[in-house]
Design a protein around this motif. Structure first.
Motif, PDB file in Angstrom:
ATOM      1  N   GLU A 206       0.829  -1.206   0.000  1.00 27.23           N
ATOM      2  CA  GLU A 206       0.000   0.000   0.000  1.00 27.23           C
ATOM      3  C   GLU A 206       0.864   1.256   0.000  1.00 27.23           C
ATOM      4  O   GLU A 206       0.624   2.189  -0.771  1.00 27.23           O
ATOM      5  CB  GLU A 206      -0.909  -0.010   1.223  1.00 27.23           C
ATOM      6  N   LEU A 207       1.869   1.283   0.846  1.00 25.90           N
ATOM      7  CA  LEU A 207       2.760   2.448   0.912  1.00 25.90           C
ATOM      8  C   LEU A 207       3.478   2.656  -0.418  1.00 25.90           C
ATOM      9  O   LEU A 207       3.598   3.781  -0.914  1.00 25.90           O
ATOM     10  CB  LEU A 207       3.770   2.264   2.037  1.00 25.90           C
ATOM     11  N   LYS A 208       3.926   1.563  -1.021  1.00 28.57           N
ATOM     12  CA  LYS A 208       4.627   1.679  -2.296  1.00 28.57           C
ATOM     13  C   LYS A 208       3.675   2.084  -3.408  1.00 28.57           C
ATOM     14  O   LYS A 208       4.040   2.848  -4.311  1.00 28.57           O
ATOM     15  CB  LYS A 208       5.317   0.355  -2.619  1.00 28.57           C
ATOM     16  N   GLY A 209       2.431   1.586  -3.344  1.00 25.76           N
ATOM     17  CA  GLY A 209       1.444   1.995  -4.334  1.00 25.76           C
ATOM     18  C   GLY A 209       1.143   3.482  -4.251  1.00 25.76           C
ATOM     19  O   GLY A 209       1.017   4.163  -5.279  1.00 25.76           O
ATOM     20  N   LEU A 210       1.036   4.000  -3.036  1.00 29.58           N
ATOM     21  CA  LEU A 210       0.830   5.445  -2.870  1.00 29.58           C
ATOM     22  C   LEU A 210       2.006   6.237  -3.437  1.00 29.58           C
ATOM     23  O   LEU A 210       1.820   7.247  -4.117  1.00 29.58           O
ATOM     24  CB  LEU A 210       0.648   5.770  -1.387  1.00 29.58           C
ATOM     25  N   ALA A 211       3.220   5.765  -3.152  1.00 35.23           N
ATOM     26  CA  ALA A 211       4.402   6.449  -3.684  1.00 35.23           C
ATOM     27  C   ALA A 211       4.405   6.430  -5.207  1.00 35.23           C
ATOM     28  O   ALA A 211       4.751   7.427  -5.852  1.00 35.23           O
ATOM     29  CB  ALA A 211       5.664   5.784  -3.146  1.00 35.23           C
ATOM     30  N   VAL A 212       4.001   5.313  -5.783  1.00 35.34           N
ATOM     31  CA  VAL A 212       4.001   5.170  -7.239  1.00 35.34           C
ATOM     32  C   VAL A 212       3.043   6.157  -7.892  1.00 35.34           C
ATOM     33  O   VAL A 212       3.390   6.836  -8.865  1.00 35.34           O
ATOM     34  CB  VAL A 212       3.655   3.721  -7.632  1.00 35.34           C
ATOM     35  N   ILE A 213       1.811   6.267  -7.367  1.00 31.58           N
ATOM     36  CA  ILE A 213       0.844   7.150  -8.029  1.00 31.58           C
ATOM     37  C   ILE A 213       1.203   8.619  -7.817  1.00 31.58           C
ATOM     38  O   ILE A 213       0.896   9.460  -8.666  1.00 31.58           O
ATOM     39  CB  ILE A 213      -0.603   6.872  -7.569  1.00 31.58           C
TER      40      ILE A 213
END
Length: 295
Positions: A226-233
């Motif tokens: 989830e944290l990495k997905g937020l960083a990606v977007i």
């Protein structure tokens, strides 16, 4: 070259997960923090289909995506739709989705317990060295090839749906202005529900692929992703689908190369430092300036 292949393999999962975030944000201007919980539940659903119903993984994957999509529609109906008319709907929806994510994790913990679950041996055909793909000195396993292939196909299907279909035009219209779309005859509630279905189905696919890639499924498996997905977007540009894909692959490559050359303890530190540097240079993200409101 081997590390590049491994990075693309990991990045394809990150990109697929982030696309679900991006689609909902592009339509509602809100982050669905229950996305990681849907990611986790879809992985458990595929595990149940494989272990208890003895279905092949190629059939369990689309069924798990369907389950995740329906879960997303329930999430939209319970956590977002009742709050949509409020002036602070963005903040209220954020908190509401976080509450639903907590409930989903609690249900998974009660049903499957805290221990790590794994797909049984034989879920995927055994690797035959004679059938492995060799590219510039790198070896691509059947698992890596399958996961990257599925991710690429789903990204292309989503791109076609958003750009070439009537539903895609309606999604883009609602993303631009829900009020104007309603005046033009678009059923806004139906479009938002469909967006949640597609978003959650993509997140579910990422969850199943992640479970297969690492053969590790647990109630808290979605938290780090989830944290990495937020960083990606954010790095890709909020609301930009191409930006999410590019940033997802970039993060996967960075993590793998850092682990290979510096060690696993530096993975997150270097990766997020690089993402921070990108945001300093481009505050709107890689493609944010051109695609800030793109669904």
């Amino acid at each position: 070259m081997q590390q590049v292949i491994n990075g693309l393999f990991l990045g394809s999962i990150y990109a697929l997960f982030a696309l679900g975030y991006t689609l909902v944000f592009g339509v509602l201007d809100i982050l669905n923090l229950a996305h990681a919980a849907v990611f986790m539940l879809a992985s458990f659903a595929a595990l149940v289909l494989v272990t208890r119903l003895h279905l092949p993984i190629l059939l369990a994957l689309p069924l798990a995506m369907l389950f995740a999509g329906l879960l997303g529609m329930v999430l939209e109906r319970v956590a977002f739709r009742p709050l949509r008319a409020r002036g602070d709907s963005n903040v209220a929806g954020l908190i509401s989705s976080l509450a639903v994510a907590t409930v989903f994790e609690a249900v998974a913990l009660e049903v499957w317990g805290p221990n790590v679950e794994r797909f049984p041996f034989g879920t995927l055909p055994a690797e035959d060295p004679a059938h492995q793909l060799h590219l510039l000195g790198a070896v691509i396993s059947r698992l890596q090839l399958t996961i990257m292939g599925v991710a690429v196909v789903l990204v292309l299907l989503l791109t076609y749906l958003v750009r070439r279909t009537r539903l895609g035009r309606e999604v883009r219209a609602v993303a631009e202005s829900p009020r104007a779309a309603r005046v033009l005859g678009v059923d806004v509630d139906r479009v938002i529900a469909a967006s949640f279905f597609i978003s959650s189905a993509l997140g579910g696919a990422a969850g199943v692929l992640y479970g297969l890639a690492f053969n590790s499924i647990s109630p808290d498996m979605g938290r780090s992703v989830e944290l990495k997905g937020l960083a990606v977007i954010i790095v890709g540009g909020m609301g930009s689908m191409p930006g999410a894909v590019i940033a997802g692959f970039a993060l996967g490559l960075t993590e793998v190369l850092v682990v290979a050359h510096l060690g696993g303890s530096y993975r997150d530190a270097v990766s997020f430092a690089g993402l921070f540097l990108i945001l300093v240079l481009r505050p709107r993200g890689l493609l944010g300036a051109a695609s800030l409101r793109e669904a």
